[in-house]
Write a protein that holds these residues in place. Structure first.
Motif, PDB file in Angstrom:
ATOM      1  N   ASP A   1       4.306   7.291  -7.762  1.00  0.00           N
ATOM      2  CA  ASP A   1       3.253   7.657  -8.703  1.00  0.00           C
ATOM      3  C   ASP A   1       2.416   6.475  -9.180  1.00  0.00           C
TER       4      ASP A   1
ATOM      5  N   SER B   1      -0.939   2.287  -2.689  1.00  0.00           N
ATOM      6  CA  SER B   1      -2.136   2.417  -1.876  1.00  0.00           C
ATOM      7  C   SER B   1      -1.868   3.491  -0.846  1.00  0.00           C
TER       8      SER B   1
ATOM      9  N   THR C   1      -6.817  10.954 -14.153  1.00  0.00           N
ATOM     10  CA  THR C   1      -5.436  11.231 -14.535  1.00  0.00           C
ATOM     11  C   THR C   1      -4.848   9.988 -15.194  1.00  0.00           C
TER      12      THR C   1
ATOM     13  N   GLN D   1      -1.033   3.666 -16.277  1.00  0.00           N
ATOM     14  CA  GLN D   1      -1.980   3.732 -15.161  1.00  0.00           C
ATOM     15  C   GLN D   1      -3.084   4.754 -15.424  1.00  0.00           C
TER      16      GLN D   1
ATOM     17  N   GLU E   1      -5.882   6.730 -13.113  1.00  0.00           N
ATOM     18  CA  GLU E   1      -6.194   7.056 -11.723  1.00  0.00           C
ATOM     19  C   GLU E   1      -7.495   7.845 -11.680  1.00  0.00           C
ATOM     20  N   TRP E   2      -8.450   7.330 -10.919  1.00  0.00           N
ATOM     21  CA  TRP E   2      -9.792   7.929 -10.848  1.00  0.00           C
ATOM     22  C   TRP E   2     -10.062   8.341  -9.406  1.00  0.00           C
ATOM     23  N   LYS E   3     -10.458   9.617  -9.194  1.00  0.00           N
ATOM     24  CA  LYS E   3     -10.638  10.155  -7.846  1.00  0.00           C
ATOM     25  C   LYS E   3     -11.981  10.865  -7.715  1.00  0.00           C
TER      26      LYS E   3
ATOM     27  N   THR F   1     -10.158   6.632  -4.373  1.00  0.00           N
ATOM     28  CA  THR F   1      -9.133   6.607  -5.406  1.00  0.00           C
ATOM     29  C   THR F   1      -9.012   5.188  -5.950  1.00  0.00           C
ATOM     30  N   SER F   2      -9.128   5.030  -7.248  1.00  0.00           N
ATOM     31  CA  SER F   2      -8.864   3.758  -7.927  1.00  0.00           C
ATOM     32  C   SER F   2      -7.681   3.940  -8.857  1.00  0.00           C
ATOM     33  N   ARG F   3      -6.759   2.998  -8.803  1.00  0.00           N
ATOM     34  CA  ARG F   3      -5.604   2.999  -9.708  1.00  0.00           C
ATOM     35  C   ARG F   3      -5.555   1.659 -10.416  1.00  0.00           C
TER      36      ARG F   3
ATOM     37  N   TYR G   1      -4.624  -3.498  -9.627  1.00  0.00           N
ATOM     38  CA  TYR G   1      -5.746  -2.626  -9.300  1.00  0.00           C
ATOM     39  C   TYR G   1      -5.646  -2.289  -7.811  1.00  0.00           C
TER      40      TYR G   1
END
Length: 509
Positions: A253, A257, A297, A331, A333-335, A347-349, A380
């Motif tokens: 989670d 990557s 998220t 975290q 999370e952007w999707k 996806t960026s985390r 990142y």
């Protein structure tokens, strides 16, 4: 009183979970017209990057359903519990699981499309039990074998060839299909790892060229059999809030990557300067994930902070809870979807970690070292689909990923880490399911480690850089072969450049 630090963090985690639930429910009550649709799936992983643009303002991008037999959803277990037919990452079978409740009772994924009846057997050995109680209990048998040769460089002038294997036995119980309650899932993972690792004896690399060799960095037990994970996961508020509790691999989670999971080098799994409770040191913990919007998220987790002595994965986990503080993970999370047609998933985390153990971390200095009450760092991770071969429903094409990790150089051997690579799916004609990739992982050693080496009159290089090239050939839904070559510059910052050709195969039994 040993239990106080851990349970204090767990109590804080519970408060965060409750607060997120209240926030989400209140938002739904105030603006129901803007709420995400509960019957739509979450965004799929870029590693299987066949997302299409949303059909309406509030719809979520759906996983592509290319009209090929190899992509056809199966009524069997192995195809219903994962995002695609791709095999899981060895040692980390919790990666890529669909959230509980996001698979249909007939075995098709809830993608919004009609599921096909084309049957794909769950594995090579049909006599093994794969699905019981109409999919309420699913069982996976995954065997991974690999052999590498140290052709040059490293710790010595030897040229050894090893064989390493890992067997994963995974059982997943879906509470809804078992007619118990909706939105729940139990996960149990047994593991057997055998063979000779080369990193400590012949290569000397700190990043570990094989993710099956993760056991050798902190333990003298490179071979073991254990119950590696057991946890329960539940979805609340129409899948807007997900909670997981038990002994688990946080890398399923956090800080992952998606495209990096196709590689063999350990650093492409997650940056090596993160104290992440992951294979082979899965820990008891609590994690919560709130879907704030269709694209965003937020995740939080708190885990037992015991170091990987043993390793942690071979124990049940509760015997050490609270003795060494806790590891907290945060975290975002952007999707989103990019491209002219909105069909290129991204996806960026971005996240941070914090370890609360007292007197566990010692300053890296040649004289009068201090002890620290905590450790921390940032990461990142970004995955981006760059180009698709066909229409928006096709997931063949080129993707790229980038990794960054930072930790204080006065208490960590690796201060900065940069990694990244390119992955192409379906490069060769008629080989739509094959992957080819090239990646670079660069670990920069801390200034404190260099000071100690200089004080003792020893040489310490500034970095270790690993370059990996692979081709993953998929013979069938059950069998892949992956030729792999890795070049490691300055293993450990101390030794001659190493060259390691090898081969990995994976079977779903």
């Amino acid at each position: 009183m040993h239990f106080c630090p851990f349970f204090r963090h767990a109590f804080n985690a519970s408060l965060i979970v409750i607060a997120l639930a209240i926030f989400v429910t209140s938002g739904l009550a105030q603006t129901p017209e803007s709420a995400p649709q509960s019957d739509l799936p979450t965004l799929p992983l870029p590693q299987h990057p066949g997302r299409v643009a949303p059909k309406s303002e509030f719809s979520r991008p759906k996983e592509a359903q290319p009209n090929r037999e190899s992509h056809a959803p199966s009524p069997a277990a192995a195809s219903t519990i994962r995002r695609s037919s791709n095999l899981p990452m060895p040692g980390r079978p919790a990666r890529g699981l669909l959230p509980p409740g996001e698979q249909k009772s007939d075995g098709g994924e809830e993608s919004g499309d009609e599921s096909t009846d084309a049957a794909v057997d769950p594995g090579l050995l049909r006599f093994l039990p794969h699905e019981l109680h109409d999919g309420g209990l699913t069982i996976e048998y995954i065997y991974t074998g690999e052999t590498f040769n140290k052709a040059r460089g490293g710790l010595n002038n030897n040229h050894p060839t090893n064989y390493r294997s890992n067997f994963d036995l995974v059982a997943i119980l879906d509470t809804e299909r078992m007619n118990m309650w909706s939105g729940g899932r139990f996960f149990v993972y047994g593991q057997n790892l055998v063979g000779k690792p080369l990193s400590l004896t012949d290569v000397g690399d700190v990043q570990l060229f094989s993710n099956l060799d993760s056991t050798v960095s902190a333990t003298s037990r490179p071979q073991y059999t254990a119950i590696a994970e057991y946890w329960y996961e539940h979805n609340f508020i129409d899948n807007l809030l997900r909670v997981k509790v038990g002994k688990q691999d946080s890398n399923a989670d956090f800080a992952l990557s998606d495209l990096g999971g196709e590689f063999i080098n350990s650093s492409f799994g997650f940056p090596p300067n993160i104290l992440l409770p992951s294979f082979p040191s899965q820990s008891v913990g609590l994690a919560a994930f709130a879907h704030m919007t269709d694209e965003l998220t937020l995740g939080f987790g708190v885990y037992d902070g015991t170091p990987a002595y043993g390793p942690q994965g071979v124990r049940w986990g509760f015997d050490t809870v609270g003795h060494n503080g806790a590891i907290s993970l945060y975290q975002a999370e952007w999707k989103p979807q990019f491209g002219a047609r909105g069909d290129l998933p991204h996806t960026s985390r971005f996240g941070m970690w914090q370890h609360s153990a007292n007197d566990l971390f010692v300053e890296l200095t040649p004289q009068n070292p201090r002890t620290f009450t905590q450790n921390y760092g940032l990461w990142y991770i970004a995955d981006q689909m760059l180009w698709k071969e066909g229409d928006s429903d096709d997931d063949q094409g080129l993707g790229a990923f980038f990794q960054f990790g930072w930790a204080p150089s006065n208490r960590n051997l690796i201060g900065d880490y940069y990694g990244g690579g390119l992955v192409y799916k379906g490069l060769l004609p008629e080989r739509d399911e094959d992957y080819v990739g090239v990646g670079v992982a660069n670990a920069i050693f801390s200034s404190g480690l260099k000071q100690i080496a200089d004080f003792n009159g020893n040489f310490q290089g500034r970095h270790e850089t690993a370059i990996e090239v692979f081709y993953k050939y998929r013979f069938s839904p059950y069998f892949t072969v992956q030729p792999d070559v890795q070049f490691i510059s300055q293993p450990g910052g101390l030794y001659d450049d190493a060259l390691l050709p090898g081969l990995r195969f994976e079977l779903v039994l």
